[in-house]
Design a protein around this motif. Structure first.
Motif, mmCIF file in Angstrom:
data_model
loop_
_atom_site.group_PDB
_atom_site.id
_atom_site.type_symbol
_atom_site.label_atom_id
_atom_site.label_comp_id
_atom_site.label_asym_id
_atom_site.label_seq_id
_atom_site.Cartn_x
_atom_site.Cartn_y
_atom_site.Cartn_z
ATOM 1 N N LYS A 147 -1.687 -23.817 44.506
ATOM 2 C CA LYS A 147 -0.680 -24.506 45.313
ATOM 3 C C LYS A 147 -0.721 -26.016 45.111
ATOM 4 O O LYS A 147 0.302 -26.661 44.922
ATOM 5 N N TYR A 148 -1.924 -26.603 45.149
ATOM 6 C CA TYR A 148 -2.049 -28.059 45.113
ATOM 7 C C TYR A 148 -2.289 -28.641 43.722
ATOM 8 O O TYR A 148 -1.976 -29.797 43.480
ATOM 9 N N MET A 187 -5.210 -21.818 46.966
ATOM 10 C CA MET A 187 -4.847 -23.228 47.180
ATOM 11 C C MET A 187 -4.919 -24.034 45.900
ATOM 12 O O MET A 187 -4.151 -24.989 45.743
ATOM 13 N N GLU A 215 -6.517 -26.951 55.117
ATOM 14 C CA GLU A 215 -6.454 -26.450 53.739
ATOM 15 C C GLU A 215 -7.138 -27.399 52.773
ATOM 16 O O GLU A 215 -7.939 -26.982 51.937
#
Length: 77
Positions: free
Chosen positions: A74-75, A71, A7
């Motif tokens: 998410k991050y 992502m 990822e």
């Protein structure tokens, strides 16, 4: 741990990518292959990126761009 590495590699590829103009597709995201080839091969198999083994860069598939957008949420909060 392996999934996190994939990822984050995909996310770093995207964050360091640039968009090239293309008359046929309207443009594509491209990035240098500065990451472990085994991880890049897995991302190719999963349909996120593509490119020649001889080339020094990869291209993002539409699915790869969609995945990186998820992502980012998410991050990067």
């Amino acid at each position: 741990m392996r999934e996190n590495i994939k990822e984050l590699t995909l996310l770093l590829l995207y964050l360091t990518s640039w968009k090239e103009s293309d008359r046929l597709t309207g443009g594509s995201h491209r990035s240098w292959k500065g990451y472990p080839f085994k991880i890049l091969d897995e991302l190719i198999e999963e349909g996120y990126i593509y490119g020649s083994n001889k080339a020094k860069s990869i291209y993002f598939k539409e699915e790869g761009i969609k995945e990186t957008e998820k992502m980012l949420k998410k991050y990067i909060k």
